[in-house]
Design a protein around this motif. Structure first.
Motif, PDB file in Angstrom:
ATOM      1  N   PHE A  15       2.191  -9.516 -18.237  1.00 52.65           N
ATOM      2  CA  PHE A  15       2.382 -10.888 -17.769  1.00 52.65           C
ATOM      3  C   PHE A  15       3.245 -11.744 -18.694  1.00 52.65           C
ATOM      4  O   PHE A  15       4.287 -12.268 -18.287  1.00 52.65           O
ATOM      5  N   TYR A  16       2.827 -11.914 -19.954  1.00 53.96           N
ATOM      6  CA  TYR A  16       3.588 -12.801 -20.837  1.00 53.96           C
ATOM      7  C   TYR A  16       5.033 -12.310 -20.991  1.00 53.96           C
ATOM      8  O   TYR A  16       5.981 -13.104 -20.917  1.00 53.96           O
ATOM      9  N   ALA A  17       5.190 -11.010 -21.212  1.00 57.55           N
ATOM     10  CA  ALA A  17       6.530 -10.451 -21.396  1.00 57.55           C
ATOM     11  C   ALA A  17       7.354 -10.584 -20.116  1.00 57.55           C
ATOM     12  O   ALA A  17       8.556 -10.869 -20.168  1.00 57.55           O
ATOM     13  N   SER A  18       6.720 -10.387 -18.972  1.00 56.54           N
ATOM     14  CA  SER A  18       7.440 -10.489 -17.702  1.00 56.54           C
ATOM     15  C   SER A  18       7.901 -11.921 -17.433  1.00 56.54           C
ATOM     16  O   SER A  18       8.988 -12.145 -16.884  1.00 56.54           O
ATOM     17  N   VAL A  19       7.088 -12.910 -17.811  1.00 57.85           N
ATOM     18  CA  VAL A  19       7.498 -14.316 -17.669  1.00 57.85           C
ATOM     19  C   VAL A  19       8.717 -14.586 -18.544  1.00 57.85           C
ATOM     20  O   VAL A  19       9.684 -15.237 -18.114  1.00 57.85           O
ATOM     21  N   GLU A  20       8.691 -14.087 -19.775  1.00 58.70           N
ATOM     22  CA  GLU A  20       9.838 -14.297 -20.674  1.00 58.70           C
ATOM     23  C   GLU A  20      11.099 -13.645 -20.122  1.00 58.70           C
ATOM     24  O   GLU A  20      12.188 -14.227 -20.192  1.00 58.70           O
ATOM     25  N   GLN A  21      10.977 -12.450 -19.570  1.00 60.62           N
ATOM     26  CA  GLN A  21      12.141 -11.767 -19.001  1.00 60.62           C
ATOM     27  C   GLN A  21      12.627 -12.453 -17.729  1.00 60.62           C
ATOM     28  O   GLN A  21      13.822 -12.494 -17.460  1.00 60.62           O
ATOM     29  N   MET A  22      11.711 -13.016 -16.960  1.00 64.08           N
ATOM     30  CA  MET A  22      12.096 -13.751 -15.754  1.00 64.08           C
ATOM     31  C   MET A  22      12.865 -15.020 -16.129  1.00 64.08           C
ATOM     32  O   MET A  22      13.884 -15.358 -15.509  1.00 64.08           O
ATOM     33  N   ASP A  23      12.387 -15.733 -17.151  1.00 67.01           N
ATOM     34  CA  ASP A  23      13.010 -16.990 -17.550  1.00 67.01           C
ATOM     35  C   ASP A  23      14.303 -16.797 -18.328  1.00 67.01           C
ATOM     36  O   ASP A  23      15.143 -17.701 -18.373  1.00 67.01           O
ATOM     37  N   ASN A  24      14.460 -15.656 -18.971  1.00 68.11           N
ATOM     38  CA  ASN A  24      15.661 -15.376 -19.773  1.00 68.11           C
ATOM     39  C   ASN A  24      16.242 -14.026 -19.365  1.00 68.11           C
ATOM     40  O   ASN A  24      15.808 -12.989 -19.859  1.00 68.11           O
ATOM     41  N   PRO A  25      17.244 -14.024 -18.469  1.00 69.64           N
ATOM     42  CA  PRO A  25      17.822 -12.761 -17.970  1.00 69.64           C
ATOM     43  C   PRO A  25      18.353 -11.855 -19.082  1.00 69.64           C
ATOM     44  O   PRO A  25      18.407 -10.631 -18.902  1.00 69.64           O
ATOM     45  N   LEU A  32      10.502  -5.837 -25.570  1.00 68.31           N
ATOM     46  CA  LEU A  32      10.187  -7.217 -25.922  1.00 68.31           C
ATOM     47  C   LEU A  32       8.734  -7.330 -26.364  1.00 68.31           C
ATOM     48  O   LEU A  32       7.843  -6.741 -25.747  1.00 68.31           O
ATOM     49  N   ALA A  33       8.491  -8.090 -27.415  1.00 64.63           N
ATOM     50  CA  ALA A  33       7.134  -8.401 -27.852  1.00 64.63           C
ATOM     51  C   ALA A  33       6.960  -9.914 -27.858  1.00 64.63           C
ATOM     52  O   ALA A  33       7.805 -10.636 -28.384  1.00 64.63           O
ATOM     53  N   VAL A  34       5.885 -10.369 -27.261  1.00 64.86           N
ATOM     54  CA  VAL A  34       5.545 -11.784 -27.292  1.00 64.86           C
ATOM     55  C   VAL A  34       4.522 -11.983 -28.403  1.00 64.86           C
ATOM     56  O   VAL A  34       3.452 -11.370 -28.390  1.00 64.86           O
ATOM     57  N   ALA A  45       1.626  -9.527 -26.264  1.00 67.75           N
ATOM     58  CA  ALA A  45       1.976  -8.737 -25.078  1.00 67.75           C
ATOM     59  C   ALA A  45       3.258  -7.985 -25.354  1.00 67.75           C
ATOM     60  O   ALA A  45       4.104  -8.423 -26.141  1.00 67.75           O
ATOM     61  N   ALA A  46       3.422  -6.850 -24.681  1.00 68.42           N
ATOM     62  CA  ALA A  46       4.622  -6.032 -24.836  1.00 68.42           C
ATOM     63  C   ALA A  46       5.181  -5.687 -23.463  1.00 68.42           C
ATOM     64  O   ALA A  46       4.424  -5.410 -22.531  1.00 68.42           O
ATOM     65  N   SER A  47       6.497  -5.730 -23.332  1.00 62.39           N
ATOM     66  CA  SER A  47       7.128  -5.331 -22.074  1.00 62.39           C
ATOM     67  C   SER A  47       6.976  -3.825 -21.883  1.00 62.39           C
ATOM     68  O   SER A  47       6.695  -3.088 -22.836  1.00 62.39           O
ATOM     69  N   TYR A  48       7.176  -3.359 -20.643  1.00 62.07           N
ATOM     70  CA  TYR A  48       7.058  -1.922 -20.398  1.00 62.07           C
ATOM     71  C   TYR A  48       8.113  -1.144 -21.165  1.00 62.07           C
ATOM     72  O   TYR A  48       7.892   0.005 -21.570  1.00 62.07           O
ATOM     73  N   GLU A  49       9.267  -1.764 -21.402  1.00 62.63           N
ATOM     74  CA  GLU A  49      10.309  -1.089 -22.198  1.00 62.63           C
ATOM     75  C   GLU A  49       9.822  -0.868 -23.630  1.00 62.63           C
ATOM     76  O   GLU A  49      10.136   0.151 -24.249  1.00 62.63           O
ATOM     77  N   ALA A  50       9.039  -1.828 -24.162  1.00 63.69           N
ATOM     78  CA  ALA A  50       8.507  -1.685 -25.522  1.00 63.69           C
ATOM     79  C   ALA A  50       7.352  -0.693 -25.559  1.00 63.69           C
ATOM     80  O   ALA A  50       7.155   0.020 -26.549  1.00 63.69           O
ATOM     81  N   ARG A  51       6.570  -0.644 -24.481  1.00 61.66           N
ATOM     82  CA  ARG A  51       5.413   0.246 -24.446  1.00 61.66           C
ATOM     83  C   ARG A  51       5.822   1.711 -24.530  1.00 61.66           C
ATOM     84  O   ARG A  51       5.053   2.560 -24.983  1.00 61.66           O
TER      85      ARG A  51
END
Length: 360
Positions: A15-25, A32-34, A45-51
């Motif tokens: 969730f947190y990482a997805s919001v950041e990616q949505m707001d910043n293309p 990504l790590a939040v 939180a970590a994006s799936y790319e980071a996981r």
């Protein structure tokens, strides 16, 4: 036909990482790590790319950077996450007033009787996920079953951006194959203790009597005995207001040495840290709970003017531990936070129904 509830567990994907990616293309498609940074702090939180590199929530920023050298760190924006969470919650309320938020990114919904008169919880979950994608721009996963534990377990099966249903007739067979660490209420420490007893999955757990499990695990033994048989009667609570967040563990044998206490407390703290990262919750009061061998309970607390970070919680836990000598030995430790950064909301209190439906 047996009367059953129809429960949906909706869980936002990263969730947190997805919001950041949505707001910043510019962040899309990148690890990504939040929260945290390369030197200190904790990943919220970590994006799936980071996981893919092994980066996980509640991991130290330093460890995350070692696992993924090109990891991008961004500071959390909890006001933004709450704004998005409220938008998602409004979608839930279009289908039912029986909504129990667990955190900003997940909730239970009881759709046994619902506002759209749809007898299929599976189709309702599909609709909700479609609306979240179209109206908010994020992916969600969902699990559907007849109780909260199974619905929550099902939401992990086809993540990300998927859903699964566990039917009443399939529940026991499913649970027998489920790894023990996937059971609700069984953390890493308890899972390790169970594995020492030869309990690796639900089938193994079912071989032990209620008397044995209660003797080994205290009150939790009844919970373990029930959930492996698909029994979990906790209702969706739409008026739920979180007052505290905690983690605790009852030990198999009472512990008398400081080094033993510190090992167990660190495990409990790590679990609390995971729950804090997951929920986005912070608190101003840190509490250490101690249950002694004679079942007497003592709590020690310290309150701060500002909300505490995980590092401060651990530092305060050690301070509270050493505040005065403990009676020995110790049966249970717990660490919790209260005076939380969550607003008390007046939520609709609905009546839950048990109704016959032939379709999930």
């Amino acid at each position: 036909m047996e009367n059953v509830r129809k429960i949906i567990h909706v869980d936002m994907d990263a969730f947190y990482a997805s919001v950041e990616q949505m707001d910043n293309p510019d962040l899309r498609g990148k690890p990504l790590a939040v929260g945290g940074n390369r030197e200190r702090g904790v990943v919220a939180a970590a994006s799936y790319e980071a996981r893919k590199y092994g980066v996980r929530s509640a991991m130290s920023g330093k460890m995350a950077a070692l696992k993924c050298p090109h990891l991008i760190f961004v500071p959390p924006r909890f006001d933004r996450y709450k704004e998005i969470s409220n938008q998602i919650r409004e979608i839930f309320y279009a289908y039912t007033d029986l909504v129990e938020p667990l955190a900003l990114d997940e909730a239970f919904l009881d759709v046994t009787e619902n506002k759209v008169n749809n007898p299929s919880a599976t189709r309702i979950a599909l609709e909700i996920r479609k609306r979240i994608k179209e109206e908010v721009g994020l992916n969600a996963s969902a699990g559907i079953s007849y109780n909260k534990f199974l619905a929550k377990t099902a939401s992990d099966i086809n993540k990300p951006n998927g859903q699964a249903v566990i039917l009443p007739k399939d529940a026991e067979a499913f649970l027998e194959k489920l790894p023990i660490e996937r059971f609700f209420g069984i953390g890493k420490v308890t899972a390790d203790k169970m594995k020492e007893l030869g309990i690796h999955n639900g089938f193994d757990l079912k071989q032990f009597s209620l008397q044995y499990l209660t003797k080994r695990f205290g009150k939790s033994g009844l919970h373990f005995y029930n959930i492996v048989r698909g029994i979990h009667l906790s209702e969706v609570q739409p008026n739920r207001i979180r007052k505290s967040l905690s983690a605790e563990n009852t030990f198999e044998t009472d512990l008398a040495k400081m080094e033993e206490w510190l090992i167990e407390l660190e495990e409990i703290f790590e679990e609390l840290k995971r729950r804090i990262s997951r929920s986005g919750i912070k608190g101003r009061t840190v509490t250490l709970k101690i249950k002694y061998h004679d079942f007497t309970v003592q709590t020690r607390s310290k309150t701060f003017e500002q909300f505490t970070e995980p590092e401060k919680i651990w530092e305060t836990t050690l301070e509270l531990l050493n505040q005065e000598d403990l009676k020995s030995p110790v049966r249970l430790f717990g660490i919790g936070i209260s005076n939380l950064n969550v607003e008390e909301e007046s939520l609709y209190v609905g009546k839950q129904l048990w109704i016959e439906f032939g379709e999930f």
